[in-house]
Each structure stands twice: as C-alpha cells, then as structure tokens.
Design an enzyme around this catalytic site. Structure first.
Site, short mmCIF file in Angstrom:
data_model
loop_
_atom_site.label_atom_id
_atom_site.label_comp_id
_atom_site.label_asym_id
_atom_site.label_seq_id
_atom_site.Cartn_x
_atom_site.Cartn_y
_atom_site.Cartn_z
N ASN A 150 0.80 -1.23 0.00
CA ASN A 150 0.00 0.00 0.00
C ASN A 150 0.83 1.28 0.00
OD1 ASN A 150 0.75 -0.62 2.65
ND2 ASN A 150 -0.94 0.55 3.49
N GLY A 226 1.92 -6.24 7.26
CA GLY A 226 0.99 -6.83 6.30
C GLY A 226 -0.30 -7.22 6.99
N THR A 230 -1.62 -13.23 7.61
CA THR A 230 -0.22 -13.52 7.27
C THR A 230 0.64 -13.40 8.51
OG1 THR A 230 -0.67 -12.40 5.17
CG2 THR A 230 1.60 -13.04 5.56
N GLU A 248 3.36 -5.62 12.32
CA GLU A 248 2.45 -4.47 12.13
C GLU A 248 1.34 -4.96 11.22
OE1 GLU A 248 2.72 -1.68 13.65
OE2 GLU A 248 4.69 -2.03 14.50
N CYS A 282 -3.34 1.56 6.24
CA CYS A 282 -3.77 0.80 7.42
C CYS A 282 -4.38 1.72 8.47
CB CYS A 282 -2.58 0.04 8.00
SG CYS A 282 -1.16 1.10 8.30
N GLU A 461 7.05 0.23 15.97
CA GLU A 461 8.13 0.79 15.15
C GLU A 461 8.28 2.27 15.53
OE1 GLU A 461 6.70 -0.30 11.14
OE2 GLU A 461 8.15 -1.94 11.21
P1 NDP Z 1 -0.05 -9.49 3.10
O1 NDP Z 1 -0.08 -9.96 4.50
O2 NDP Z 1 -0.78 -10.25 2.09
O3 NDP Z 1 1.44 -9.36 2.58
C1 NDP Z 1 2.43 -8.59 3.22
C2 NDP Z 1 3.80 -9.08 2.79
O4 NDP Z 1 3.99 -10.40 3.29
C3 NDP Z 1 3.99 -9.19 1.28
O5 NDP Z 1 5.32 -8.88 0.97
C4 NDP Z 1 3.67 -10.63 1.04
O6 NDP Z 1 4.19 -11.11 -0.17
C5 NDP Z 1 4.34 -11.27 2.23
N1 NDP Z 1 3.86 -12.62 2.55
C6 NDP Z 1 2.66 -13.20 2.27
N2 NDP Z 1 2.63 -14.46 2.73
C7 NDP Z 1 3.83 -14.69 3.32
C8 NDP Z 1 4.41 -15.81 3.99
N3 NDP Z 1 3.76 -16.97 4.12
N4 NDP Z 1 5.66 -15.70 4.48
C9 NDP Z 1 6.33 -14.55 4.36
N5 NDP Z 1 5.85 -13.47 3.71
C10 NDP Z 1 4.61 -13.52 3.21
O7 NDP Z 1 -0.55 -7.97 3.17
P2 NDP Z 1 -0.80 -7.00 1.95
O8 NDP Z 1 0.43 -6.86 1.13
O9 NDP Z 1 -2.07 -7.40 1.31
O10 NDP Z 1 -0.97 -5.60 2.71
C11 NDP Z 1 -2.17 -5.16 3.21
C12 NDP Z 1 -2.25 -5.42 4.70
O11 NDP Z 1 -1.17 -4.77 5.36
C13 NDP Z 1 -3.50 -4.85 5.33
O12 NDP Z 1 -4.04 -5.79 6.23
C14 NDP Z 1 -3.00 -3.64 6.08
O13 NDP Z 1 -3.79 -3.26 7.17
C15 NDP Z 1 -1.65 -4.08 6.51
N6 NDP Z 1 -0.81 -2.94 6.83
C16 NDP Z 1 -0.48 -2.70 8.14
C17 NDP Z 1 0.26 -1.59 8.48
C18 NDP Z 1 0.66 -1.34 9.90
O14 NDP Z 1 1.58 -0.57 10.10
N7 NDP Z 1 0.03 -1.93 10.89
C19 NDP Z 1 0.72 -0.64 7.46
C20 NDP Z 1 0.32 -1.00 6.12
C21 NDP Z 1 -0.41 -2.11 5.83
P3 NDP Z 1 3.19 -11.20 -1.44
O15 NDP Z 1 2.76 -9.82 -1.74
O16 NDP Z 1 4.04 -11.79 -2.46
O17 NDP Z 1 2.05 -12.10 -1.01
#
Ligand code: NDP
Length: 480
Positions: A150, A226, A230, A248, A282, A461
């Site tokens: 994002n 993420g 996940t 996070e 987020c 963080e």
């Molecule tokens: P995901 O959890 O789908 O992915 C996050 C990252 O993790 C990506 O690089 C993804 O790779 C990787 N990933 C996925 N599966 C695995 C695994 N099994 N092992 C290791 N790495 C893995 O999140 P999104 O990218 O869809 O992001 C959106 C989410 O992030 C929302 O829920 C949002 O709220 C959260 N977020 C939280 C923030 C915070 O600070 N609390 C800030 C910004 C976002 P790939 O893309 O290849 O699947």
C-alpha cells in the site's frame, strides 16, 4: 519490458531459476514489467551474503553507518520524480500523492535514522556504592524485513533504515504486487557502492520467497508489515525458534465525531482519512461513528463532498483517487460492497466500479463508497476491507462511542473529533489502539511509537522503539 532484478551481495542479479512473474499497472490493467519469481535458493544466497557482511557492517562506528544512510537518503531525493512516477505506475496511487507523501517520506526515513543513531544511548545504573550496571545494545544480526503494497517504498524504508542504522544486515522482500521502487532503491545502493551484502532484496511471492525467508534458520529477527492472517502464519513459524519479531498488522479504525467538533475541519480531514490512497492505508478510519445531534448534517455534507471526489487516471493532478492496486484486491473490495448490501446496508454514494476510457479502460477503479444502516457486529463493520469503503453509524453517549470503537478484534488507530479537552483525554485513555489522533489524522512524528494492540500487531516501530527492537540489550554488572 523491464526485468526487475534481485539485489544480492552488492549485485543486481536474475533469479537462479530465471522465472519471472507478471507485474501489472493497475491504472491500465496491463503487464508492464517482470518480477523475479525467487525461491529458497535465492533467499539462501541473500542470507549468506548478509551473514558475511555482518561483522564489518556492525563494527563500523555509528558515524560511519550514519553517513551511508545519509547517502541513501540523498540518492532517493535526487531521484524523487523518477521514483514517484514508478510508485504511481506500480501501485495505482495518484502521482501527486507519491510525489508529496510516499517518496519524501522514504527520504525522511533514512535521514531520520541517520541522525537518530547518533543520539541513541544505552542505560547505566548506579546500584550501590561499588556496584554499577551498564547495558550494551548490540545489533541483533541478519534482519528479515517484509513489507506490503500500500505504501511500498515508504514502509520498506521504515524497516530497513533503523535495521541498518543499528548495525544489522538485511534481507528484505517487498510485496510482489509493488516491487518497482524497492528495485530502484537497490540501483541507488549499487550506484553509491553500499558495501556488498549489507542490504539484500529478494523479489517474489510471499508463499515461496517470503516463506523461505522467515523460515530460514540463519536469520535473527523478523520485521513484518501486512495482513493479520499472514502475521499469524509468520508468528507460528518464527515464535518456536525464539527469534525477535515485530508484526504491524491490519486495522478497522474508528473515526469518532462528537457534536461539539469543529465541523469544517473535521469534514475536510475525514474525506482524507476515509479515502486517501483509495482507502488503502492501514490507518484510514473506515468506521465513522457520529454523535446523533449532527448525524444528519454530517451525512448530507459528507455524501455531497464524496460525490465530488474524482476517481481518475493517477497521472492527472485532479484525480483524488487512482486505481485499486490489483485485480484480486479490486474483486475483494467489490465483494465486500455486495456483502454490505446483503447485510442490509444502504449505499449513500459510490458502491460500484468506475469505468474509465482510453488507456485506462481496463484499469481497476472503485468509487468512494459510504454505507449506512449496519450494526457493529456485521462483517462489513468487523472485517478489514482496505479500500475506498466506509460505514457511518450514529451514537448518543461517550460511553456508547467508546464501546463501538473498541468492539472489533483490531486496535491500530483511532481518530476523535471534539472541542472538549476533557472528553478528548477520556477517549484517548479508553480507546484500545496503538495510536489516537485528536482533531487530526496522519500527523506523524517519526520519534513516536507506531503500531497496534490486539490483532493489529505485536511490538512498535518508530523512534527509539525501532532501535530497541533492532538491538539486543545485554546488561553488565560490575562490582569494584
Ligand atoms: P499481506 O499480509 O498479504 O502481505 C504482506 C507481505 O507479506 C507481502 O510482501 C507478502 O508477499 C508477504 N507474505 C505473504 N505471505 C507470506 C508468507 N507466508 N511468508 C512470508 N511473507 C509472506 O498484506 P498486503 O500486502 O495485502 O498488505 C495489506 C495489509 O497490510 C493490510 O491488512 C494492512 O492493514 C496491513 N498494513 C499494516 C500496516 C501497519 O503498520 N500496521 C501498514 C500498512 C499495511 P506477497 O505480496 O508476495 O504475497
């Protein structure tokens, strides 16, 4: 078409299997570059390189590491326009937003930690006459950093900068949905001759490259941003190995609006806190809770203003919202709008895809959507949608507002609008979230702790919190 490269041991390299994934431009729905489909073999090389580079990097003085971070920050700044354009094409966000927020913030992340590390001090305790304790804070080792799509470069650098500043070496995996600016960052690192192996970036899918990275026995910590599911998966793998972990995760943030707020300021900010970056931040306030006395006034004014927000080509300055990041995410957001309707929600504005023409006719656009008439327990008000969709609910008392605010499994951020100082403090005290904004939103100070409670994460963080996380404290007790 560009083939993105991994960055391992100071070199830009192809994945070992030579396999690539399609990278889409969400504004057009077309493939515009290729991403390494890396595997555990590439991760192995990256971890080996990071391990090899660790002694010399961690033995540099803080001043020397600070200078490297400053160089990276300047390198990003010098390419701000190029990076902003790349971010907008990769993610679908308006170009003006990438130029004014995402890339400047990446510059600031490196700049901030290049100076923070110069002021970071560890504790010393005089225990009794002849007894002193002091704490050594040494780098933890090889850090695995995984970031989402994002705010691609912004969140990627928010992890890497403190990890490197504290003397760790890094293996990072950006989201495969938005890999381009991380790739451009590695070109900058190559140009400035960052010592080999200090930063390694492996592109690819979460289920393959990501999983191989967090499961690797030779990493020392995991910093992940993420989704909550996940995060749970990562915790299951990392926790039994007793490695340090920062998560996070997602949110379902309340935006609580009291009768006595400054209405115009609140309305202006609420447009942003609801729909900035297509609602894919987020910290966006996706549940708007409005005190009954101004509910009708708010609803009418908000719907009128949202109806005027232009959804358009991200390259145009007057596009308030750009494209949704990917086809699967676009389908997910639209499916939540259907769920909201099935649950009895009334769409006040939006509620549908937007079809543009010309080169954007196959892009993924959704109108900013306001839904009312749903109770707190329905899926629409419980699950993270992470798109341009908000609900509005009325409340009568402060107690009721607090109860609604706290009634999800998440606890990332909240916004409160009131001119009553005492009420503001009471709400801030009672809301179960890691961040509370009073009469503002997304006003950031990089020194403050950033992160969530409950299912929104573990750890914080920002500022010293990040430097504490990326160092291992060792207490030394001396009797003399
Ligand atoms: P995901 O959890 O789908 O992915 C996050 C990252 O993790 C990506 O690089 C993804 O790779 C990787 N990933 C996925 N599966 C695995 C695994 N099994 N092992 C290791 N790495 C893995 O999140 P999104 O990218 O869809 O992001 C959106 C989410 O992030 C929302 O829920 C949002 O709220 C959260 N977020 C939280 C923030 C915070 O600070 N609390 C800030 C910004 C976002 P790939 O893309 O290849 O699947």
């Amino acid at each position: 078409m560009i083939h993105i490269a991994n960055y391992i041991d100071g070199k830009l390299v192809s994945p070992i299997n030579n396999q690539y994934l399609d990278n889409y431009n969400p504004a057009t729905g077309k493939v515009y570059s290729y991403i390494p489909d890396s595997t555990g073999d590439d991760v192995q090389l990256a971890v080996d390189a990071a391990r090899k580079a660790l002694p010399s990097w961690s033995n540099l003085s803080n001043i020397q590491r600070s200078k490297w971070l400053e160089k990276i920050s300047s390198g990003i700044k010098a390419k701000l326009d190029e990076l902003a354009l790349a971010e907008s094409i990769d993610n679908g966000k308006p170009l003006w937003l990438a130029k004014s927020v995402d890339i400047p913030r990446a510059v600031d992340n490196f700049k901030f930690y290049s100076t923070a590390i110069l002021h970071y001090a560890s504790e010393s305790h005089h225990t009794a006459q002849g007894v002193i304790n002091y704490t050594l804070r040494k780098p933890v080792g090889v850090a695995a950093c995984i970031s989402p799509w994002n705010l691609p470069l912004y969140l990627f650098t928010w992890k890497i900068a403190p990890a490197l500043a504290a003397g760790n070496t890094v293996v990072a995996k950006p989201s495969e949905i938005t890999p381009m600016t991380a790739f451009l960052l590695t070109q900058i690192c190559e140009e400035i001759n960052l010592p080999a192996g200090v930063l390694n970036v492996v592109h690819g899918l979460g289920i393959s490259a990501g999983n191989a990275l967090i499961s690797h026995d030779d990493i020392d910590l995991v910093s992940f941003t993420g989704g909550t599911s996940t995060g749970a998966h990562i915790a299951k793998i990392v926790a039994p190995k007793f490695k340090k972990m920062s998560l996070e995760l997602g949110g379902k943030n309340p935006n609580i609006i009291f009768d006595d707020c400054d209405f115009d300021k609140m309305l202006k900010t609420t447009l942003n806190s609801s729909f900035a970056n297509q609602g894919q931040i987020c910290l966006c306030g996706s549940r708007i809770l409005v005190q009954r006395g101004i509910y009708e006034r708010f609803k009418t004014a908000f719907a009128a203003e949202v109806g005027k927000m232009k959804v358009g080509n991200p390259m145009q300055d007057d596009s308030r919202l750009g494209a949704i990041v990917s086809k699967p995410h676009y389908d997910k957001v639209l499916s939540y709008i259907s769920i909201a309707k099935e649950e009895g929600g009334k769409i006040l504005t939006g509620g549908e895809a937007v079809n543009l023409d010309g080169e954007n006719k196959d892009g993924w656009y959704i109108a900013p959507t306001i839904i009312e008439g749903l109770d707190q327990q329905c899926r629409t008000n419980q699950e993270e949608i992470f798109g341009p969709v908000v609900t509005i609910q009325a409340f009568d008392t402060e107690e009721e507002a607090l109860k609604l605010a706290n009634s999800t499994m998440y606890g990332l951020a909240a916004t409160v609008w009131t001119t009553d100082l005492n009420k503001a403090h009471r709400m801030a005290d009672g809301i179960k979230s890691g961040i509370v904004w009073i009469n503002c939103w997304l006003l950031r100070d990089l020194r403050t702790p950033f992160g969530g409670m409950k299912n929104s994460g573990v750890g914080r963080e920002g500022g010293w919190e990040a430097l504490n996380f990326f160092t291992e404290p060792k207490n030394v007790c001396i009797k003399y």
